[in-house]
Write a protein that holds these residues in place. Sequence first.
Motif, mmCIF file in Angstrom:
data_model
loop_
_atom_site.group_PDB
_atom_site.id
_atom_site.type_symbol
_atom_site.label_atom_id
_atom_site.label_comp_id
_atom_site.label_asym_id
_atom_site.label_seq_id
_atom_site.Cartn_x
_atom_site.Cartn_y
_atom_site.Cartn_z
ATOM 1 N N MET A 19 -2.604 1.149 -5.451
ATOM 2 C CA MET A 19 -2.195 2.523 -5.184
ATOM 3 C C MET A 19 -2.902 3.473 -6.152
ATOM 4 N N PRO A 20 -3.200 4.699 -5.710
ATOM 5 C CA PRO A 20 -3.947 5.624 -6.574
ATOM 6 C C PRO A 20 -3.183 6.075 -7.820
ATOM 7 N N PHE A 21 -1.846 6.132 -7.756
ATOM 8 C CA PHE A 21 -1.071 6.591 -8.906
ATOM 9 C C PHE A 21 -0.042 5.540 -9.268
ATOM 10 N N ARG A 22 -0.270 4.846 -10.386
ATOM 11 C CA ARG A 22 0.629 3.815 -10.888
ATOM 12 C C ARG A 22 1.017 4.176 -12.315
ATOM 13 N N PHE A 23 2.306 4.121 -12.616
ATOM 14 C CA PHE A 23 2.746 4.511 -13.948
ATOM 15 C C PHE A 23 4.018 3.759 -14.318
ATOM 16 N N LYS A 24 4.400 3.870 -15.601
ATOM 17 C CA LYS A 24 5.590 3.207 -16.121
ATOM 18 C C LYS A 24 6.631 4.245 -16.505
ATOM 19 N N GLY A 25 7.891 3.896 -16.267
ATOM 20 C CA GLY A 25 8.992 4.769 -16.631
ATOM 21 C C GLY A 25 10.052 4.009 -17.403
ATOM 22 N N PHE B 198 0.827 -1.196 0.000
ATOM 23 C CA PHE B 198 0.000 0.000 0.000
ATOM 24 C C PHE B 198 0.871 1.260 0.000
ATOM 25 N N GLY B 199 0.271 2.353 -0.413
ATOM 26 C CA GLY B 199 0.949 3.636 -0.481
ATOM 27 C C GLY B 199 0.209 4.544 -1.440
ATOM 28 N N TYR B 200 0.954 5.457 -2.077
ATOM 29 C CA TYR B 200 0.341 6.431 -2.973
ATOM 30 C C TYR B 200 0.882 6.355 -4.393
ATOM 31 N N ASN B 201 2.198 6.133 -4.539
ATOM 32 C CA ASN B 201 2.830 6.181 -5.859
ATOM 33 C C ASN B 201 3.607 4.900 -6.126
ATOM 34 N N ALA C 252 12.594 10.140 -1.705
ATOM 35 C CA ALA C 252 11.523 9.682 -0.806
ATOM 36 C C ALA C 252 10.143 10.080 -1.324
ATOM 37 N N SER C 253 9.890 9.807 -2.613
ATOM 38 C CA SER C 253 8.601 10.176 -3.210
ATOM 39 C C SER C 253 7.823 8.991 -3.764
ATOM 40 N N ILE C 254 8.428 7.808 -3.819
ATOM 41 C CA ILE C 254 7.795 6.639 -4.417
ATOM 42 C C ILE C 254 7.637 5.552 -3.349
ATOM 43 N N ASP C 255 6.475 4.905 -3.343
ATOM 44 C CA ASP C 255 6.218 3.853 -2.357
ATOM 45 C C ASP C 255 6.584 2.457 -2.864
#
Length: 257
Positions: free
Chosen positions: A58-64, A38-41, A83-86
Amino acid sequence: MSQPESFPGLHAWLDTPLGRYVMAWEEARFDTLVADIFGYNAVQLGVPEFDFLRANRMPFRFKGGAGQVLVETDYAALPFAPASIDLVVLPHVLEFAANPHQVLREVERVLVPEGHVVIAGFNPVSLFGLRRKLVGECGAYPWHGQYLSLRRLKDWLALLSFEANCHVSGCFVPAMEQQKWIERLDFMDRAGERWWPIGGGVYIIHAIKRVQGMRLIMPKWDRRTRSRALAPLIQKTGRPSKGCSQQTTTEKNFGRD
């Protein structure tokens, strides 16, 4: 115009019968591992053709990375704040990266304390690793990569203050490209999981970023020193209010001792 890919030969191999066999196993294991994180990003770095975050909530999931991604980036220089990604999912990046140490350092930097990383890699101690030895460094993807053993990867993670939570290996069938042989030898998957669980062609490891908490060390005061330290505070406070009368009375008692 199509977007560039980080490892174009690897992406082409993933569409072969052996590649689809590997990806089917990995998708099932990733779904299980990330479902309860769990988390946000959450970000997936590498292999954008497959969604390894689909089971995560998580509410924001994306690919890089490169290709069909939301954020194009170099894996060794991630454009995310510390410290911005869970959660970071890292499928088959380390064995083909020019500097895998730096990739892991960047993952550690962007993860929050107690953040999670889930890594998939090819296992050198397996029949896939044997195929790599036979082909040599001049072979095509994925056989020329620098495969990392689980033990070595755990050492790297430990140096970056990660704690390995769990790992699993699979795909025990020999590295054959023909679909008929993969189907005929599927019994090796059941046997391998029981008799040689660390010898699968690929592995997935889940680790957690640990940050040691600070402990404030207070001076060891005796009774006389403590009374002198509290005296200026009592004089400054003056007449107590109703809400803190009991606390001030206690402080005065210390002053008398």
